[in-house]
Scaffold this motif. Structure first.
Motif, PDB file in Angstrom:
ATOM      1  N   GLY A 274       0.816  -1.429   0.089  1.00  0.00           N
ATOM      2  CA  GLY A 274      -0.016  -0.279  -0.367  1.00  0.00           C
ATOM      3  C   GLY A 274       0.346   1.433   0.343  1.00  0.00           C
ATOM      4  N   LYS A 275       0.478   2.032  -0.742  1.00  0.00           N
ATOM      5  CA  LYS A 275       1.012   3.688  -0.587  1.00  0.00           C
ATOM      6  C   LYS A 275       0.113   4.580   0.607  1.00  0.00           C
ATOM      7  CE  LYS A 275       0.764   8.006  -3.559  1.00  0.00           C
ATOM      8  NZ  LYS A 275       0.640   8.838  -4.318  1.00  0.00           N
ATOM      9  N   GLY A 276       1.443   4.418   1.304  1.00  0.00           N
ATOM     10  CA  GLY A 276       1.213   5.834   2.564  1.00  0.00           C
ATOM     11  C   GLY A 276       1.697   6.539   2.798  1.00  0.00           C
ATOM     12  N   PHE A 279       0.970  12.777   3.821  1.00  0.00           N
ATOM     13  CA  PHE A 279       0.911  13.810   2.690  1.00  0.00           C
ATOM     14  C   PHE A 279       1.047  14.289   1.701  1.00  0.00           C
ATOM     15  CE2 PHE A 279       0.171  19.113   2.140  1.00  0.00           C
ATOM     16  CZ  PHE A 279      -1.893  18.560   2.170  1.00  0.00           C
ATOM     17  N   ASP A 280       0.513  14.570   0.578  1.00  0.00           N
ATOM     18  CA  ASP A 280       1.050  14.670  -0.353  1.00  0.00           C
ATOM     19  C   ASP A 280       1.110  16.680  -1.288  1.00  0.00           C
ATOM     20  OD1 ASP A 280       2.558  14.020  -3.211  1.00  0.00           O
ATOM     21  OD2 ASP A 280       0.823  13.453  -4.488  1.00  0.00           O
ATOM     22  N   THR A 281       2.182  17.236  -0.977  1.00  0.00           N
ATOM     23  CA  THR A 281       2.265  18.677  -1.170  1.00  0.00           C
ATOM     24  C   THR A 281       2.318  18.512  -2.994  1.00  0.00           C
ATOM     25  OG1 THR A 281       4.946  18.643  -1.160  1.00  0.00           O
ATOM     26  CG2 THR A 281       2.936  19.496   0.521  1.00  0.00           C
ATOM     27  N   SER A 297      -5.082  12.062   2.222  1.00  0.00           N
ATOM     28  CA  SER A 297      -6.151  10.679   2.281  1.00  0.00           C
ATOM     29  C   SER A 297      -4.669   9.872   1.306  1.00  0.00           C
ATOM     30  CB  SER A 297      -6.829  10.489   1.339  1.00  0.00           C
ATOM     31  OG  SER A 297      -6.738  11.556   0.233  1.00  0.00           O
ATOM     32  N   ASP A 298      -3.341  10.183   0.874  1.00  0.00           N
ATOM     33  CA  ASP A 298      -2.739   9.468   0.407  1.00  0.00           C
ATOM     34  C   ASP A 298      -2.353   8.998   0.859  1.00  0.00           C
ATOM     35  OD1 ASP A 298      -1.781   9.195  -2.688  1.00  0.00           O
ATOM     36  OD2 ASP A 298      -0.214  11.241  -2.393  1.00  0.00           O
ATOM     37  N   MET A 299      -2.278   8.528   2.245  1.00  0.00           N
ATOM     38  CA  MET A 299      -1.949   6.578   2.519  1.00  0.00           C
ATOM     39  C   MET A 299      -3.527   5.402   3.023  1.00  0.00           C
ATOM     40  SD  MET A 299      -4.257   8.530   5.286  1.00  0.00           S
ATOM     41  CE  MET A 299      -3.540   6.920   6.088  1.00  0.00           C
ATOM     42  N   ALA A 358       5.302  12.943  -8.991  1.00  0.00           N
ATOM     43  CA  ALA A 358       5.007  11.326  -9.256  1.00  0.00           C
ATOM     44  C   ALA A 358       5.548  10.036  -7.992  1.00  0.00           C
ATOM     45  CB  ALA A 358       5.606  10.811 -10.607  1.00  0.00           C
ATOM     46  N   GLU A 359       5.203  10.225  -6.995  1.00  0.00           N
ATOM     47  CA  GLU A 359       6.010   9.840  -5.554  1.00  0.00           C
ATOM     48  C   GLU A 359       5.806   8.614  -5.305  1.00  0.00           C
ATOM     49  OE1 GLU A 359       3.419  12.158  -5.126  1.00  0.00           O
ATOM     50  OE2 GLU A 359       2.497  10.824  -3.876  1.00  0.00           O
ATOM     51  N   GLY A 360       4.373   7.960  -5.274  1.00  0.00           N
ATOM     52  CA  GLY A 360       3.750   7.101  -5.330  1.00  0.00           C
ATOM     53  C   GLY A 360       4.687   5.421  -5.858  1.00  0.00           C
ATOM     54  N   SER A 383      -2.644   2.420  -4.490  1.00  0.00           N
ATOM     55  CA  SER A 383      -2.642   3.398  -4.044  1.00  0.00           C
ATOM     56  C   SER A 383      -3.701   3.952  -5.015  1.00  0.00           C
ATOM     57  CB  SER A 383      -1.447   3.643  -4.709  1.00  0.00           C
ATOM     58  OG  SER A 383      -1.330   2.476  -6.193  1.00  0.00           O
ATOM     59  N   THR A 384      -3.813   5.254  -3.747  1.00  0.00           N
ATOM     60  CA  THR A 384      -4.415   6.640  -4.885  1.00  0.00           C
ATOM     61  C   THR A 384      -3.535   7.140  -5.461  1.00  0.00           C
ATOM     62  OG1 THR A 384      -3.178   7.639  -2.506  1.00  0.00           O
ATOM     63  CG2 THR A 384      -5.544   7.298  -2.794  1.00  0.00           C
ATOM     64  N   LEU A 385      -3.118   6.693  -6.649  1.00  0.00           N
ATOM     65  CA  LEU A 385      -1.667   6.329  -8.098  1.00  0.00           C
ATOM     66  C   LEU A 385      -2.072   8.188  -8.370  1.00  0.00           C
ATOM     67  CD1 LEU A 385       0.826   5.112  -7.624  1.00  0.00           C
ATOM     68  CD2 LEU A 385       0.345   4.370  -9.795  1.00  0.00           C
TER      69      LEU A 385
HETATM   70 ZN    ZN Z   1       0.647  11.178  -3.971  1.00  0.00          ZN
END
Ligand code: ZN
Ligand code: BES
Ligand code: MN
Length: 509
Positions: A274-276, A279-281, A297-299, A358-360, A383-385
């Motif tokens: 899972g993508k955790g 926080f995704d700035t 919610s990016d986790m 594109a960190e996920g 993942s919230t990809l």
């Molecule tokens: Zn993300």
């Protein structure tokens, strides 16, 4: 937040001394849409002396799915309040549509906030109806979810979620039915936990906090726990997780949870990844500020994987399951990774970064490669990809990519539990567009072309799966977080998708 207590009842629902009773309502297309009380409501309809459907029609009921109509019973039945929930057209087969039932049960229980004890006289009453009962139980438990939140004063006029649920069945001591109750409690608790984690503000749940909470929940469950901190990730060659996590003062983690079945020789091995991103700035390639808060919610993928493992530890299936949570915070700073960086991943492949947003795929590439290195037969990753998933499939249907058997399994499991996923291709031309001049692969299209945006994610992740492993990537960017009004058993915020898919997959394997 605690969940309501759950019990089965097999006495006449008309005589149940509860605060409110729920029945189902169909419309009959052949009869000009005339209303029909659903299975389970017979004795209540009888108590109304033939006037029930006419009264409900007068109140505007149409039987449409999810519609909720409240009626004071004025002594006709023991419960003072009756709720009729629309279940759509009269079923043509033996069972009603399970998702309609799940949503109906959820909508009814949510509408009954403020009632202490609620009985459900829904179509869970037939023999051999374990899936029907399961749908009612899960929908009812999940519809009553509410995030505790951070208000300093109790709110006026805020009604408490239902405290106790009684579900009508033909035989309340039937072992299959009781097993469904136990399972529903475990599953609903896991979904609630996923929702709670997703709904937490990003300052409360930073990488180490998230990892700590998972470890605390795993305590005493029998799950084996491994946590890699920043130093261990650097030393272990987890270049993707390190790159994404290095921009934040709150360093990244990789958490592995392992469930080993007892007394099974050579069990099938399943990895859940899972993508955790707490926080995704966007990092240096920073996102626009409008709506950025939603990136708390990016986790959601990692939250679902962790909760799935906790549920699995309680359900004790005969397969070996490992969960991998790739946890980091994606921040811009003087130590952040940059567009142009070349990163050596856990499996040795070198990635040229073009967009730090594109960190996920960077953290997932490492976690998936690690799962393969540990040895697995199946790898399911959530993942919230990509925003591309939301554009192409919307807020209800997840994007699904991967190998034939694994994607077919996810498709079937998702359909069974009301978490649909739609299979998408992994085209050669998309991979060609990701050729790097100086490394093995670009992280996105080399010209920043957003064509096939969601597919680029899947094509990239494929590079981190060992040949022979059956794998599926589930892009849950839309379905994992609900921004609209509550709907069925979906409340605002985290939905829990795709944890019930994971549990169904494990059942099927
Ligand atoms: Zn993300
Ligand atoms: N976490 C986002 C994707 C996302 C978008 C999730 C909307 C939920 C709702 C992801 O890390 C991201 O930023 N993706 C980029 C990828 C692009 C830079 C290749 C996107 O979708 O634009
Ligand atoms: Mn991003």
């Amino acid at each position: 937040m605690t969940q309501p207590s759950l019990s089965l009842v097999d006495t006449d629902p008309a005589e149940l001394a509860v605060d409110a009773i729920v029945i189902g309502l169909h419309s009959q297309p052949e009869e000009d849409g005339a209303l029909l009380p659903a299975a389970g409501a017979e004795s209540i309809a009888a108590a109304f002396d033939g006037k029930l459907t006419a009264t409900l029609a007068l109140l505007g009921a149409s039987g449409a799915p999810g519609e909720v109509t409240k009626l004071a019973t004025l002594g006709t039945v023991a419960a003072p309040l009756l709720i009729a929930v629309g279940l759509g057209n009269e079923p043509t087969g033996p069972a009603p549509d399970l998702e309609t039932l799940r949503r109906g049960a959820g909508a009814a229980v949510r509408a009954l906030a403020g009632s202490g004890t609620v009985a459900l006289a829904l179509p869970s009453a037939d023999e051999d109806a374990a899936p029907v009962l399961r749908a009612v139980l899960e929908g009812a438990l999940l519809g009553g979810y509410r995030f505790a939140g951070y208000k300093t004063k109790p709110q006026k006029n805020r009604r408490d979620p239902v405290a106790a649920l009684q579900v009508q069945v033909p035989d309340a001591s039937d072992e299959t039915a009781l097993a469904e109750v136990r399972r529903a409690e475990v599953v609903a608790r896991a979904v609630r936990l996923t929702r709670d984690w997703v709904n937490e503000p990003p300052n409360v749940l930073r990488p180490a906090d998230f990892a700590d909470r998972v470890v605390a929940e795993a305590e005493g469950t029998g799950l084996e726990v491994e946590v890699l901190d920043f130093e261990q990730l650097k030393a272990g060659g987890y270049g993707g997780i390190v790159a994404v996590g290095q921009g934040s003062e709150a360093p990244p983690r990789l958490v592995k949870l392992t469930y080993t079945p007892e007394g099974v020789t050579d069990p099938k091995r399943v990895a859940l990844v899972g993508k955790g991103i707490t926080f995704d700035t966007g990092g240096v390639s920073i996102k626009p500020s409008a709506g950025m808060w939603e990136m708390k919610s990016d986790m959601a993928g990692a939250a679902a994987v962790a909760s799935a493992l906790l549920a699995i530890a309680a359900i004790k299936p005969g397969v070996a399951v490992s969960g991998y949570l790739a946890i980091a915070e994606n921040m811009p700073s003087g130590s952040a990774y940059r567009p142009g960086d070349v990163i050596t991943m856990f499996n040795g492949k070198r990635v040229e970064v073009f967009n730090t947003d594109a960190e996920g795929r960077m953290v997932l590439g490492d976690a998936m490669a690690r799962a393969c290195a540990d040895g697995t037969d199946y790898l399911f990753e959530a993942s919230t990809l990509t925003g591309g998933q939301v554009i192409s499939l919307g807020k209800r249907i997840s994007g699904l990519m991967g190998s034939d058997e694994a994607t077919a399994l996810v498709e079937a499991a998702g359909a069974a539990v009301g978490e649909p996923a739609w299979r998408m291709p992994l085209p050669d031309d998309v991979r060609k567009g990701m050729e790097s001049e100086i490394a093995d692969i670009c992280q996105t299209n080399a010209n920043l072309d957003r064509a096939g945006h969601m597919l680029q994610g899947g094509v990239f992740l494929r590079e981190f799966v060992t040949e022979g492993v059956e794998w599926a990537h589930i892009d849950i960017a839309g379905p994992s977080y609900h921004t609209g009004e509550p709907n069925g058993y979906w409340t605002k915020g985290g939905t829990g998708v795709p944890i019930r898919t994971f549990l169904q997959l494990i059942d099927e394997l």
